[in-house]
Enzyme design. Structure first.
Site, short mmCIF file in Angstrom:
data_model
loop_
_atom_site.label_atom_id
_atom_site.label_comp_id
_atom_site.label_asym_id
_atom_site.label_seq_id
_atom_site.Cartn_x
_atom_site.Cartn_y
_atom_site.Cartn_z
N ASP A 53 -11.39 -28.30 17.70
CA ASP A 53 -11.03 -27.42 18.81
C ASP A 53 -9.84 -26.55 18.41
O ASP A 53 -8.71 -27.05 18.30
CB ASP A 53 -10.67 -28.27 20.04
CG ASP A 53 -10.32 -27.40 21.22
OD1 ASP A 53 -11.25 -26.90 21.88
OD2 ASP A 53 -9.11 -27.18 21.49
N LYS A 88 -11.08 -19.99 21.19
CA LYS A 88 -10.80 -19.45 22.53
C LYS A 88 -10.23 -18.04 22.47
O LYS A 88 -9.48 -17.70 21.55
CB LYS A 88 -9.81 -20.37 23.27
CG LYS A 88 -10.20 -21.82 23.18
CD LYS A 88 -9.34 -22.74 24.01
CE LYS A 88 -9.62 -24.18 23.65
NZ LYS A 88 -8.82 -24.70 22.52
N HIS A 127 -9.78 -18.51 27.35
CA HIS A 127 -8.71 -19.52 27.34
C HIS A 127 -8.06 -19.70 28.72
O HIS A 127 -7.80 -20.83 29.16
CB HIS A 127 -7.66 -19.13 26.29
CG HIS A 127 -6.89 -20.28 25.75
ND1 HIS A 127 -6.45 -20.34 24.45
CD2 HIS A 127 -6.48 -21.44 26.32
CE1 HIS A 127 -5.80 -21.47 24.25
NE2 HIS A 127 -5.80 -22.15 25.37
#
Ligand code: NAP
Length: 329
Positions: A53, A88, A127
């Site tokens: 991530d 993101k 995000h």
């Protein structure tokens, strides 16, 4: 030691049927050090982690691309397809027509193009539900720069990115049920994921129920309270209730937190760059919390860590925290 088999969930509205490993390696760190990070990613892959991530904001995209290239060279994974990479879109790029350029800029994608002959992310998330002036990435957005997001225009670009195959799936982060509901009213591709703060201290029951009813996967960030970081708290890992459960089960409090998120049906991003803790955090899939444990955890008084007061302003799109979180506070 054999690598842990991390379970996967299906992402409903992906380009083709896609699955996502439920436990992701969180890459956000204070004082990011590329060498330490790359070594941790390689260790994580050996231990069975397949989901990473990242985000433009974390400054970890390029090093993640480098770590993936090294893992492939070392034969730790057979191909890029064996890994799942989430990144993101930061508010500076959250404008129609800037989404695809932002995605193309991501180092792990461009590295993939040059080194791996593949050019996609697995999951790309908005995000935050806010925009900022286009240009250089601003970590902290000044009050005067807070801008309402053109949700329709930005989401149309996210959908285009999925259609073009630049990302297999798209989703959001820090979105309330109401903001997702608004998005669903015009989306032609619904979000696959909402990544939000979630832990035994901030359980997100309402959002989880809403997402379940709409086929959206919830991913928990800061499931350990971001302990040891600038914005973190040690109150979760020092919780008396969680300590009692952990002792009775012969597990650590971190394992209880991770298992709890998984058992209530969500997925997670957990950050550790430490081999032993990476190993520990992945050893949560061959035991269970009892109903009594779950009941005790459900009684823990709620405490939200990430409020983002700085996104609230009399002249900005959100006049209060209630507005930003639509009452999910
Ligand atoms: P977290 O995963 O709850 O906590 C990370 C901290 O816990 C690190 O200091 C880590 O230190 C420590 N730790 C890890 N495992 C441990 C264990 N078994 N026992 C004791 N301490 C342990 O917090 P987070 O980093 O805020 O969240 C995880 C990931 O979610 C991030 O890295 C990022 O990828 C994502 N995130 C997303 C958003 C968003 O807005 N979408 C916001 C925040 C975070 P060591 O490294 O020393 O082990």
């Amino acid at each position: 030691m054999a690598a842990t088999q991390i379970p996967e969930v299906v992402l409903e509205s992906s380009n083709g049927r896609r699955t996502m490993p439920v436990l992701g390696f969180g890459t956000a760190a204070d004082n990011f050090q590329p060498e330490v990070f790359i070594a941790a990613v390689l260790e994580a892959i050996k231990l069975g982690y397949r989901h990473f991530d990242t985000a433009a904001e974390y400054g970890s995209e390029q090093s993640l691309g480098e770590a993936i290239a090294q893992a492939l060279k070392l034969g730790l994974v057979g191909s890029r397809d064996d890994l799942f990479v989430t990144s993101k879109l930061w508010p500076n790029d959250a404008h129609p027509h800037l989404v695809i350029p932002a995605l193309k800029k991501i180092a792990s994608v461009s590295l993939a193009i040059s080194n791996l002959q593949l050019e996609y992310l697995d999951l790309y998330l908005i995000h935050w539900p806010i925009s900022a002036p286009p240009g250089k990435l601003m970590h902290s957005i000044a009050e005067k720069d807070l801008m309402p997001m053109d949700f329709k225009g930005v989401w149309a670009d996210m959908e285009e990115a999925q259609r073009l195959g630049l990302t297999k799936s798209i989703g959001v982060s820090n979105f309330s049920s109401k903001k997702i509901e608004d998005l669903l009213s015009f989306a032609t591709i619904p979000p696959s994921v909402d990544q939000v703060e979630m832990s035994p201290y901030w359980q997100q029951k309402k959002l989880r129920d809403f997402c379940k009813a709409n086929g959206i996967v919830v991913t928990a960030f800061s499931p350990l309270g971001a302990i040891g970081t600038r914005c973190g708290t040690n109150s979760i890992l020092e919780s008396k209730v969680l300590k009692e459960i952990a002792e009775a089960r012969g597990k650590t409090v971190a394992q209880v937190c991770i298992r709890w998120v998984y058992q209530v049906g969500a997925t997670l991003a957990v950050k550790s760059y430490n081999k032993e803790r990476l190993k520990q955090n992945a050893q949560v899939f061959d035991w269970e919390l009892s109903q009594e444990d779950l009941d005790k955890i459900s009684q823990i008084p709620p405490h939200k860590l990430v409020l983002r007061e700085e996104y609230v302003s009399a002249n900005g799109p959100y006049k209060s925290l209630e507005d930003l979180w639509d009452g999910e506070l």
